[in-house]
Write an enzyme that holds these catalytic residues in place. Structure first.
Site, PDB file in Angstrom:
ATOM      1  N   ASP A   1     -28.930  14.485 -29.096  1.00 17.98           N
ATOM      2  CA  ASP A   1     -28.430  14.079 -30.408  1.00 17.98           C
ATOM      3  C   ASP A   1     -28.072  12.596 -30.390  1.00 17.98           C
ATOM      4  O   ASP A   1     -27.370  12.120 -29.491  1.00 17.98           O
ATOM      5  CB  ASP A   1     -27.198  14.917 -30.748  1.00 17.98           C
ATOM      6  CG  ASP A   1     -26.717  14.728 -32.170  1.00 17.98           C
ATOM      7  OD1 ASP A   1     -26.378  13.577 -32.535  1.00 17.98           O
ATOM      8  OD2 ASP A   1     -26.670  15.718 -32.917  1.00 17.98           O
TER       9      ASP A   1
ATOM     10  N   SER B   1     -28.938  12.361 -36.720  1.00 23.08           N
ATOM     11  CA  SER B   1     -28.773  13.807 -36.793  1.00 23.08           C
ATOM     12  C   SER B   1     -28.925  14.303 -38.235  1.00 23.08           C
ATOM     13  O   SER B   1     -29.860  13.894 -38.925  1.00 23.08           O
ATOM     14  CB  SER B   1     -27.410  14.180 -36.180  1.00 23.08           C
ATOM     15  OG  SER B   1     -27.313  15.551 -35.944  1.00 23.08           O
TER      16      SER B   1
END
Length: 291
Positions: free
Chosen positions: A196, A39
């Site tokens: 994610d 991320s």
């Protein structure tokens, strides 16, 4: 000193990682052979390896100053996005990565984590169950390294940043690693649905080499049950975790407050200096014991 480094995810909180790195890297000769990240940690690691951190801080200061809100609800029935974060994030990478791929090609191997949900779950359901698994692990079980999403069939895969042939491809990889609707659109990587990378583990140690050595793990949030710095043995490796000494001042998706981003960066600098101080003391004690 450290053979490998891990960058946890955490949106704006990852600004702390840049401050810490800049305070520590030159003093301890921080030059890992491999880096794993997820991320926004992937963005920070890329900027560090490209030598673009100063430009990045200035860019985001300007972008956050120009952005008044984290959600523009008046856009709900318009073509414009309600959430500005995706556009700001993507455009920043397009600009900051320009001309940086050559530097990245000669730096540590950078592995970016992306989560692939189970095939039997649709997009919205996959996101909801994945988010529930993540928060169960982090906030109820308080796990450093979650297991729930893995048991449910979510997979965390790692992709080499150096395999990206363009700025846009690298930006897309990091966006996939950060895919968190509704702040981002639903995304696909190589035809497969993604979420994610932190849904499986926001501290992406699964991408590490297994070779003996020392690993530095840079967190982005406070884990109250743990000290600011602690070391664990994992097989033939020593993992040194470092976390912010205070809760980072900026939140994950706050793209409006450059002052809080700066304070989070400065906290990383302060924590880095404290890390160096304790590191020197430990080596002095070690040397005294074995003279």
């Amino acid at each position: 000193m450290f053979d490998q480094v891990v960058f946890a995810g955490g949106g704006g909180r990852c600004t702390w990682q840049i401050g810490f790195w800049e305070s520590v890297a030159g003093e301890v000769g921080l030059a890992p052979r491999a880096v794993t990240a997820v991320s926004a940690g992937g963005l920070m690691a890329s900027l560090i390896l490209m030598g673009r951190t100063e430009e990045a801080r200035e860019h985001f200061r300007s972008a956050f100053t120009a952005n008044n809100k984290n959600a523009y609800w008046s856009n709900l029935f318009k073509k414009e996005s309600v959430f500005p974060q995706y556009g700001i994030y993507r455009n920043a990478m397009w600009e900051l990565f320009r001309g940086g791929l050559d530097s990245l090609s000669t730096a540590a191997e950078l592995r970016i984590a992306v989560t692939h949900p189970p095939r039997f779950l649709s997009g919205g359901l996959a996101l909801g169950i994945g988010a529930l698994a993540y928060y169960t692990d982090k906030h109820l079980l308080r796990s450093l390294h979650p297991k729930v999403a893995l048991r449910l069939g979510y997979q965390q895969n790692f992709y080499r940043a150096q395999d990206c042939v363009s700025v846009e491809e690298l930006a897309e990889l990091i966006l996939c690693s950060s895919c968190t609707p509704p702040f981002t659109p639903r995304l696909r990587l190589r035809g497969a649905a993604v979420l994610d990378g932190g849904v499986v583990d926001n501290i992406p140690v699964a991408g590490l080499d297994k070779a003996p050595g020392r690993v530095l793990i840079l967190l982005s949030r406070r884990y109250p049950r743990y000290p600011d710095r602690f070391t664990r043995r994992q097989g033939e490796q020593l993992w040194t975790y470092v976390q912010p000494s205070l809760p980072p001042f900026i939140s994950v998706w706050d793209y409006t407050n450059p002052e809080l981003a700066q304070k989070t960066y400065e906290l990383g600098c302060t924590d880095g200096r404290e890390f160096l101080h304790k590191h020197v003391l430990e080596w002095e004690i070690f040397n005294e014991q074995f003279q």
